[in-house]
Scaffold this motif. Structure first.
Motif, PDB file in Angstrom:
ATOM      1  N   TYR A   1      61.558  -5.414  10.102  1.00  0.00           N
ATOM      2  CA  TYR A   1      62.310  -5.030  11.302  1.00  0.00           C
ATOM      3  C   TYR A   1      61.388  -4.425  12.360  1.00  0.00           C
ATOM      4  N   LEU A   2      60.355  -3.695  11.942  1.00  0.00           N
ATOM      5  CA  LEU A   2      59.386  -3.178  12.907  1.00  0.00           C
ATOM      6  C   LEU A   2      58.689  -4.316  13.640  1.00  0.00           C
ATOM      7  N   ALA A   3      58.282  -5.340  12.886  1.00  0.00           N
ATOM      8  CA  ALA A   3      57.643  -6.499  13.511  1.00  0.00           C
ATOM      9  C   ALA A   3      58.618  -7.204  14.456  1.00  0.00           C
ATOM     10  N   LEU A   4      59.873  -7.289  14.024  1.00  0.00           N
ATOM     11  CA  LEU A   4      60.879  -7.950  14.855  1.00  0.00           C
ATOM     12  C   LEU A   4      61.125  -7.176  16.151  1.00  0.00           C
ATOM     13  N   ILE A   5      61.085  -5.849  16.087  1.00  0.00           N
ATOM     14  CA  ILE A   5      61.276  -5.027  17.288  1.00  0.00           C
ATOM     15  C   ILE A   5      60.076  -5.144  18.223  1.00  0.00           C
ATOM     16  N   SER A   6      58.876  -5.266  17.657  1.00  0.00           N
ATOM     17  CA  SER A   6      57.676  -5.297  18.497  1.00  0.00           C
ATOM     18  C   SER A   6      57.627  -6.545  19.385  1.00  0.00           C
ATOM     19  N   SER A   7      58.236  -7.637  18.923  1.00  0.00           N
ATOM     20  CA  SER A   7      58.189  -8.881  19.704  1.00  0.00           C
ATOM     21  C   SER A   7      58.870  -8.748  21.069  1.00  0.00           C
ATOM     22  N   PRO A   8      60.154  -8.327  21.147  1.00  0.00           N
ATOM     23  CA  PRO A   8      60.767  -8.165  22.475  1.00  0.00           C
ATOM     24  C   PRO A   8      60.110  -7.078  23.320  1.00  0.00           C
ATOM     25  N   LEU A   9      59.513  -6.062  22.672  1.00  0.00           N
ATOM     26  CA  LEU A   9      58.816  -5.038  23.453  1.00  0.00           C
ATOM     27  C   LEU A   9      57.614  -5.645  24.174  1.00  0.00           C
ATOM     28  N   HIS A  10      56.865  -6.487  23.478  1.00  0.00           N
ATOM     29  CA  HIS A  10      55.750  -7.172  24.128  1.00  0.00           C
ATOM     30  C   HIS A  10      56.245  -8.074  25.250  1.00  0.00           C
ATOM     31  N   MET A  11      57.373  -8.749  25.021  1.00  0.00           N
ATOM     32  CA  MET A  11      57.898  -9.654  26.047  1.00  0.00           C
ATOM     33  C   MET A  11      58.410  -8.893  27.260  1.00  0.00           C
ATOM     34  N   MET A  12      59.028  -7.730  27.038  1.00  0.00           N
ATOM     35  CA  MET A  12      59.477  -6.918  28.174  1.00  0.00           C
ATOM     36  C   MET A  12      58.288  -6.401  28.969  1.00  0.00           C
ATOM     37  N   ALA A  13      57.226  -5.996  28.258  1.00  0.00           N
ATOM     38  CA  ALA A  13      56.009  -5.579  28.951  1.00  0.00           C
ATOM     39  C   ALA A  13      55.446  -6.730  29.767  1.00  0.00           C
ATOM     40  N   ALA A  14      55.467  -7.932  29.186  1.00  0.00           N
ATOM     41  CA  ALA A  14      54.975  -9.112  29.905  1.00  0.00           C
ATOM     42  C   ALA A  14      55.793  -9.378  31.160  1.00  0.00           C
ATOM     43  N   ALA A  15      57.114  -9.259  31.064  1.00  0.00           N
ATOM     44  CA  ALA A  15      57.976  -9.504  32.225  1.00  0.00           C
ATOM     45  C   ALA A  15      57.680  -8.510  33.350  1.00  0.00           C
TER      46      ALA A  15
END
Length: 252
Positions: free
Chosen positions: A216-230
């Motif tokens: 779940y930590l890995a799963l949470i990190s993915s959208p966080l990286h994408m939000m940072a990218a946006a």
């Protein structure tokens, strides 16, 4: 000079990136991606079998069939780099109903990460299962690629700060997007690999499997990286458009 909106977006993006990287690093380094829950063992014969499985798990040769059966029957947990079982702390196994349990772990070595998977685990004559083999290798390599992309993005951002330029921000955003996609692909590969494993190695009766907090930590990190990218891409594009408008206005 950087507009306050862009500065705020950049700060938020940095915070999101740091959180995502910490979450992913913790997930990669821990073993709680998938966990099994097995019932209490009773009877000398069963206890002897479990002790043999445990000894083979800790000291025997690497074999997918052996360590999978041990994980199934000893409340095991398995991650990207670790496999662990829950065993009694003292030598007399399960003699005391209130025995203290400890987690004993073995790591996957680098050669073991590239060991082929077989259509029938443990049977080398059954033929290599290409899908499971490459899913396992991808789940091990992709998070390292993701962390490498974030490190590259961080170094690029540091150089941009020293040069006082927003020009590389678009590239940094793309790197974060790729990192988020790699992390998401890692989780997908892991889940697909576990599903295929359970199809060829049926779980024993009354043994349940569930997702662990590391996944779940890995799963949470993915959208966080994408939000940072946006945020980074928005800041780069908006700043670039305003810069060109100001240049055109001055020329006019």
């Amino acid at each position: 000079m950087v507009d306050n909106r862009y500065a705020t977006a950049l700060v938020i993006a940095c915070v999101l990136s740091i959180l995502a990287t910490v979450y992913l690093s913790v997930a990669v380094g821990t073993q709680h991606w998938y966990q099994y829950s097995s019932p209490m063992v009773r009877g000398e014969g069963n206890i002897s079998d479990l002790r043999s499985l445990y000894e083979e798990f800790m000291d025997g040769e690497f074999d997918e069939k052996t360590y999978s059966d041990t994980l199934f029957r000893l409340n095991g947990t398995v991650g990207l780099w670790w496999r662990c079982v829950l065993v009694p702390a003292n030598a007399p196994w399960y003699k005391d109903p209130d025995v203290k349990m400890v987690l004993e772990c073995r790591s996957f070595s680098l050669p073991q990460q590239f060991t082929p998977k077989y259509k029938e685990p443990g049977n080398h004559n059954s033929g290599e299962d290409m899908l499971r083999t490459y899913l396992w290798r991808c789940q091990f390599l992709l998070p390292l690629v993701s962390l490498g992309l974030v490190v590259l993005a961080g170094l690029t951002g540091l150089c941009a700060c020293l040069c006082r330029s927003l020009t590389p921000t678009l590239g940094i955003g793309v790197l974060h997007l790729l990192a988020g996609l790699c992390t998401l692909a890692t989780v997908c590969c892991y889940l697909a690999g576990m599903d295929l494993l359970h199809r060829v190695s049926m779980l024993p009766d009354k043994v349940d499997g569930s997702l662990g907090w590391s996944l779940y930590l890995a799963l949470i990190s993915s959208p966080l990286h994408m939000m940072a990218a946006a945020l980074l891409v928005w800041a780069a594009r908006s700043h670039s458009q305003n810069y060109y408008r100001m240049t055109a206005y001055r020329v006019a």
